[in-house]
Write a protein that holds these residues in place. Structure first.
Motif, PDB file in Angstrom:
ATOM      1  N   ARG A  61      -6.269  -2.081  -9.491  1.00 29.02           N
ATOM      2  CA  ARG A  61      -5.533  -0.845  -9.255  1.00 29.02           C
ATOM      3  C   ARG A  61      -5.310  -0.608  -7.764  1.00 29.02           C
ATOM      4  NH1 ARG A  61      -4.935   2.542 -13.611  1.00 29.02           N
ATOM      5  NH2 ARG A  61      -5.979   1.872 -15.523  1.00 29.02           N
ATOM      6  N   ARG A  62      -6.325  -0.904  -6.947  1.00 29.02           N
ATOM      7  CA  ARG A  62      -6.160  -0.784  -5.496  1.00 29.02           C
ATOM      8  C   ARG A  62      -5.063  -1.717  -5.004  1.00 29.02           C
ATOM      9  NH1 ARG A  62     -11.303  -1.921  -2.166  1.00 29.02           N
ATOM     10  NH2 ARG A  62     -10.017  -1.078  -0.486  1.00 29.02           N
ATOM     11  N   ASP A  63      -5.070  -2.938  -5.507  1.00 29.04           N
ATOM     12  CA  ASP A  63      -4.090  -3.930  -5.084  1.00 29.04           C
ATOM     13  C   ASP A  63      -2.686  -3.511  -5.503  1.00 29.04           C
ATOM     14  OD1 ASP A  63      -3.574  -6.555  -3.871  1.00 29.04           O
ATOM     15  OD2 ASP A  63      -2.950  -7.137  -5.885  1.00 29.04           O
ATOM     16  N   ASP A  64      -2.554  -3.006  -6.727  1.00 27.87           N
ATOM     17  CA  ASP A  64      -1.240  -2.576  -7.201  1.00 27.87           C
ATOM     18  C   ASP A  64      -0.711  -1.407  -6.365  1.00 27.87           C
ATOM     19  OD1 ASP A  64      -1.395  -4.527  -9.074  1.00 27.87           O
ATOM     20  OD2 ASP A  64      -1.222  -3.218 -10.821  1.00 27.87           O
ATOM     21  N   LYS A  92       3.244   0.393  -2.253  1.00 28.48           N
ATOM     22  CA  LYS A  92       3.603   0.935  -0.947  1.00 28.48           C
ATOM     23  C   LYS A  92       4.346  -0.102  -0.109  1.00 28.48           C
ATOM     24  CE  LYS A  92      -0.354   4.102  -0.713  1.00 28.48           C
ATOM     25  NZ  LYS A  92      -1.629   4.416  -0.002  1.00 28.48           N
ATOM     26  N   LYS A  93       3.948  -1.357  -0.243  1.00 27.45           N
ATOM     27  CA  LYS A  93       4.529  -2.421   0.579  1.00 27.45           C
ATOM     28  C   LYS A  93       5.927  -2.821   0.110  1.00 27.45           C
ATOM     29  CE  LYS A  93       3.569  -7.146   2.196  1.00 27.45           C
ATOM     30  NZ  LYS A  93       2.595  -8.275   2.163  1.00 27.45           N
ATOM     31  N   TYR A  94       6.108  -2.925  -1.217  1.00 33.31           N
ATOM     32  CA  TYR A  94       7.363  -3.469  -1.745  1.00 33.31           C
ATOM     33  C   TYR A  94       8.304  -2.412  -2.319  1.00 33.31           C
ATOM     34  CZ  TYR A  94       4.742  -7.840  -1.412  1.00 33.31           C
ATOM     35  OH  TYR A  94       3.986  -8.904  -0.956  1.00 33.31           O
ATOM     36  N   GLY A  95       7.816  -1.174  -2.523  1.00 36.07           N
ATOM     37  CA  GLY A  95       8.678  -0.112  -3.014  1.00 36.07           C
ATOM     38  C   GLY A  95       9.261  -0.412  -4.383  1.00 36.07           C
ATOM     39  N   THR A 102      11.565 -10.363  -2.808  1.00 41.98           N
ATOM     40  CA  THR A 102      11.780  -8.950  -2.523  1.00 41.98           C
ATOM     41  C   THR A 102      12.806  -8.780  -1.412  1.00 41.98           C
ATOM     42  OG1 THR A 102      10.041  -8.828  -0.845  1.00 41.98           O
ATOM     43  CG2 THR A 102       9.373  -8.529  -3.144  1.00 41.98           C
ATOM     44  N   GLU A 103      13.231  -7.537  -1.191  1.00 40.41           N
ATOM     45  CA  GLU A 103      14.226  -7.266  -0.151  1.00 40.41           C
ATOM     46  C   GLU A 103      13.679  -7.598   1.236  1.00 40.41           C
ATOM     47  OE1 GLU A 103      15.541  -3.266  -0.462  1.00 40.41           O
ATOM     48  OE2 GLU A 103      16.720  -3.605  -2.294  1.00 40.41           O
ATOM     49  N   SER A 104      12.339  -7.517   1.389  1.00 42.05           N
ATOM     50  CA  SER A 104      11.732  -7.828   2.691  1.00 42.05           C
ATOM     51  C   SER A 104      11.611  -9.324   2.928  1.00 42.05           C
ATOM     52  CB  SER A 104      10.349  -7.189   2.784  1.00 42.05           C
ATOM     53  OG  SER A 104       9.476  -7.743   1.807  1.00 42.05           O
TER      54      SER A 104
END
Length: 434
Positions: free
Chosen positions: A404-407, A412-415, A347-349
């Motif tokens: 679903r919670r994890d996704d 939110k974390k990876y956009g 990812t970008e992060s």
């Protein structure tokens, strides 16, 4: 800690899970009720699985003061609290390594003492010694006082839920991001503080996760085997179906305890607060609901025969293989190892997400293995009642909710990177199905 810094570290929760306070209240009441219902809806004492004229029985029971009094058993309560104390003392006296958890929002990493597996071995050794010395009838009390033990575990869950909620208002408490809504019903249920009653290498949340309830689950299964052995004339007469349930569920517990460090990256430990939800789940729901198949087979014995036994064993092994190898791939990758040269997406992060192996087949392949094992635990009960398959349905719903919670958290974390990842790994749990 100043008020300003405390607010920045513990922001107000702005979104609800479980349909908010009404859902939290429903589950808070529903889990204890369902735990009792699984017993009274499927037991020899009640008259079957399910018993005949179940609605009439429920009505007459709820209006009978003697029935309500029967939920309490002083001896079972003392035994349960002694068991919890045994687990605490074992944590203190048994040796164990210190393992670092995930990095907290404060920048700190908590050190956890791990000795759940040795606690299990001690409990199993004492239990085996007692059974060998005094016979199987000496260990049927968990079967005989089942309802009393349920009540005791729920009382302990309420005590812990209230204590943790009250303690979360002290200065300096690190709150869970999802448990600081300001609604006392919801926060009490979901868990307001991230790690309440955490001192040194002791942490109540991780302690409850693997010790009192999970080990007790296996001991309850053993008690069911002892009850059937007492009725049928010895361990040699215990049915193959009940032995399978004890083997499968016991091995699942052993695997979790032996791989104790793996829990520190799970959502329950890393991000969720500890409240009534986790307390009643760990202490009451796991040991007294998950043993349903073993309890059913005591009064409705099923003889599978070698062919059916072999088929169920193979089915469970397939599920366990998927579960264990998928978790091994994930743990190796998180620890900077990649022995299978698995492909990954950066990812970008700078975070790396697996896109091959089991984690290329679905985003939660370990859940797929879990569901297969749940089916294998229920197959030995046959197909005369759907109630013994309750665990499969419940567990599938639980895992889908977790997925679903994890996704949502990952989005939110990876956009936008998370959308790219989902294109590479489109299936959520079951490859080519879901």
């Amino acid at each position: 800690m100043s008020k300003q810094s405390s607010t920045a570290l513990n922001p107000r929760t702005t979104s609800y899970e479980f349909l908010g306070p009404p859902g939290a209240l429903l589950i808070t009441l529903g889990v204890p009720i369902t735990t009792y219902a699984l017993y009274f809806g499927c037991s020899e004492h009640a008259g079957g699985c399910p018993p005949p004229l179940i609605l009439d029985r429920i009505s007459s029971a709820l209006s009978d003061p003697a029935w309500w009094k029967g939920l309490w058993d002083t001896q079972a309560t003392l035994m349960y609290f002694a068991w919890y104390a045994f687990c605490l003392v074992s944590w203190v006296v048994l040796p164990g390594d210190l393992v670092a958890g995930t990095t907290l929002r404060t920048g700190e990493k908590k050190q956890y003492k791990i000795n759940a597996f040795s606690t299990f071995l001690l409990a199993l050794g004492l239990t085996s010694g007692a059974i060998y010395r005094y016979g199987p009838e000496s260990f049927t009390f968990l079967h005989d006082k089942f309802v009393g033990f349920i009540t005791a575990s729920i009382i302990m869950s309420v005590i812990q839920g209230v204590a943790c909620y009250a303690a979360s208002f002290r200065d300096g408490a690190l709150l869970a991001l999802g448990g600081n809504s300001g609604n006392y019903i919801y926060d009490f249920f979901i868990g307001r503080e991230l790690n309440p009653f955490s001192y040194g290498s002791f942490d109540l949340k991780t302690f409850n996760e693997l010790r009192p309830g999970l080990i007790l689950w296996t001991l309850i299964d053993i008690s069911m085997v002892c009850e059937q052995a007492t009725r049928r004339g010895g361990f040699s007469q215990v049915t193959d179906s009940l032995w399978l349930v004890l083997l499968f569920q016991g091995w699942y517990v052993v695997d979790a305890l032996y791989n104790e460090p793996g829990i520190f990256t799970q959502m329950d430990i890393a991000t969720d607060g500890f409240g009534f939800m986790l307390a009643v789940g760990d202490l009451a729901w796991v040991p007294f609901a998950y043993c349903l198949q073993a309890r059913y087979l005591v009064f409705s014995p099923v003889v599978l025969g070698p062919v059916a036994t072999g088929g169920v064993v193979m089915f469970n092994l397939v599920g366990y293989y998927i579960f264990r190898t998928a978790n091994a791939e994930k743990n190796d990758f998180r620890n900077g190892k990649n022995p299978k040269n698995l492909e990954f997406f950066t990812t970008e992060s700078g975070s790396k997400l697996l896109t091959s192996g089991w984690w290329g087949a679905s985003r939660h392949p370990n859940y797929f293995g879990d569901i297969l094992m749940a089916l294998a635990w229920s197959f030995p009960t046959g197909f005369t009642t759907p109630i013994t398959y309750f665990y499969v349905v419940y567990f599938a719903v639980l895992l889908i909710h977790r997925q679903r919670r994890d996704d949502e958290m990952c989005e939110k974390k990876y956009g936008k990177d998370w959308k790219k990842y989902m294109e590479l790994v489109p299936y959520r749990i079951i490859p080519y199905v879901y």
